[in-house]
Design an enzyme around this catalytic site. Structure first.
Site, mmCIF file in Angstrom:
data_model
loop_
_atom_site.group_PDB
_atom_site.id
_atom_site.type_symbol
_atom_site.label_atom_id
_atom_site.label_comp_id
_atom_site.label_asym_id
_atom_site.label_seq_id
_atom_site.Cartn_x
_atom_site.Cartn_y
_atom_site.Cartn_z
ATOM 1 N N CYS A 41 0.900 -1.401 -0.018
ATOM 2 C CA CYS A 41 0.227 0.138 0.172
ATOM 3 C C CYS A 41 0.762 1.277 -0.047
ATOM 4 O O CYS A 41 2.126 1.344 0.446
ATOM 5 C CB CYS A 41 -0.984 0.052 1.148
ATOM 6 N N CYS A 45 -2.719 5.032 3.064
ATOM 7 C CA CYS A 45 -3.952 3.965 2.731
ATOM 8 C C CYS A 45 -4.590 3.944 3.790
ATOM 9 O O CYS A 45 -4.172 4.114 4.865
ATOM 10 C CB CYS A 45 -3.445 2.618 2.325
ATOM 11 N N CYS A 72 -2.519 -2.962 -3.526
ATOM 12 C CA CYS A 72 -3.997 -2.566 -2.954
ATOM 13 C C CYS A 72 -4.810 -1.971 -3.842
ATOM 14 O O CYS A 72 -4.414 -1.235 -4.706
ATOM 15 C CB CYS A 72 -3.774 -1.722 -1.611
ATOM 16 N N CYS A 75 -5.921 1.755 -2.431
ATOM 17 C CA CYS A 75 -5.153 3.087 -2.240
ATOM 18 C C CYS A 75 -4.531 3.324 -3.676
ATOM 19 O O CYS A 75 -3.920 4.061 -3.931
ATOM 20 C CB CYS A 75 -4.100 3.184 -1.150
#
Length: 365
Positions: A41, A45, A72, A75
């Site tokens: 991430c 995030c 992810c 994000c």
């Protein structure tokens, strides 16, 4: 433009603290990978945070991918820092195609957008809601028409306002003045620009660039408020020739194809601040000086602290290169956009530390 990254990561404790706080100021500096989920991430995030023992850090998304992690979906760490989501980009294109249109929540839902989520995104990136942004865009065009000699009533009706009273109320909220008294205000056109180091907000009058800051700078709101007061201006989302040229020159700069900027600058500040900023622009590309050296070049050898304050008050990042000023020992200090960005900018320019000699900034005298 490729993403630019510093050579060294911050300490693990600092990165962990940034990740747990969802600090967007670290986006682009590193990514955080979660061992239990196999996902990596951005530092910002908003997802639920894992136990610290289950995270590790990488300098780039590429490194995380090579270690078996997947990006992810929330994000989107493969996108450049501050990248505008495609649905919002489409909405912005629609606004520019028809700035006079009045948008309602039903229109947003018809485009698959959540009005509440859109509000949060605009507040985070533009310091105003979407509806305020769209209204400011319409108001800006109406005020421009008035400054060109148009009548107040015609300007109101031609730019999506149902009544003169509604237009007058909107202008009053935006400028603090009645429409007829707003003709003399300076229009500061604001545009969001994406760079390899994150999103920036740029502002320009018809005569020069007066604002260029990273959108996650903590002092951004204060800087913008001070600019409006200095210029007796109003902020209007949009674009103009100066902002278009700026976008092209920044792209060339980050690609290593530009060393000098040609965009005109309107530096709004005190006499001393403007003096410091002019000196900053004389520091050659690829070199650095200390605060003490800069103060000496100004004929104020004992004014290092005052020079540092003026340096920090600079509203036009990169073009007025305050990132080229370092500590006396060559260490990086004091940059509103974050020290990692300061280092990255110096790396773009191939700057060598420690600072160069004083005569470098006196060559233009």
């Amino acid at each position: 433009m490729d993403s630019i990254r510093p050579r060294q990561l911050p300490a693990a404790a600092e990165m962990l603290a940034a990740f747990l706080a969802a600090d967007s100021g670290y986006d682009g500096l590193f990514v955080t990978a979660v061992k239990t989920t196999g996902i990596f991430c951005k530092p910002s995030c908003p997802a639920r945070k894992p136990k610290p023992a289950n995270v590790e850090f990488f300098a780039s998304a590429r490194d995380a991918l090579f270690n078996g992690y997947r990006p992810c979906r929330r994000c989107r760490p493969l996108e450049p820092p501050g990248a505008m989501p495609a649905p919002i980009r489409g909405l912005m294109d629609a606004i520019e195609a028809d700035p006079r249109r009045r948008w309602r929540d039903a229109d947003l839902r018809a485009r698959g957008l959540s009005p509440a989520a859109l509000r949060r995104w605009f507040k985070r990136h533009f310091q105003m809601t979407f509806h305020a942004y769209a209204r400011a865009r319409r108001l800006g065009q109406a005020l421009s028409a008035m400054r060109a000699g148009g009548a107040v009533t015609r300007a109101a009706l031609d730019h999506g306002f149902d009544s003169l009273s509604g237009f007058a109320s909107a202008v009053k909220r935006m400028t603090g003045q009645a429409p007829g008294h707003s003709r003399g205000l300076v229009t500061i056109t604001l545009k969001r620009l994406l760079t390899p180091l994150g999103a920036m907000v740029a502002g320009a009058t018809d005569s020069g660039l007066c604002l260029l800051e990273f959108t996650d700078r903590r002092a951004l709101e204060r800087q913008v408020d001070g600019l409006v007061k200095r210029l007796d201006g109003i902020l209007v989302p949009g674009n103009n020739a100066i902002l278009t040229a700026l976008g092209q020159e920044l792209e060339e700069y980050f690609d290593g194809r530009r060393r000098h900027f040609e965009v005109p600058i309107t530096a709004a500040g005190t006499s001393f601040q403007r003096q410091v900023w002019r000196r900053l622009r004389r520091i050659p590309y690829g070199t650095t000086v200390s605060y003490g050296q800069l103060a000496a070049a100004l004929g104020r050898p004992g004014a290092s602290r005052a020079v540092a304050r003026a340096n920090g008050d600079n509203r036009v990042a990169i073009l007025i290169p305050c990132h080229r000023v370092v500590g006396a020992d060559g260490h990086l200090t004091g940059y509103g956009g974050g020290l990692w960005r300061k280092r990255a900018l110096l790396e773009v320019e191939g700057a060598a530390l420690p600072p160069k000699q004083l005569e470098l900034i006196n060559e233009a005298d």
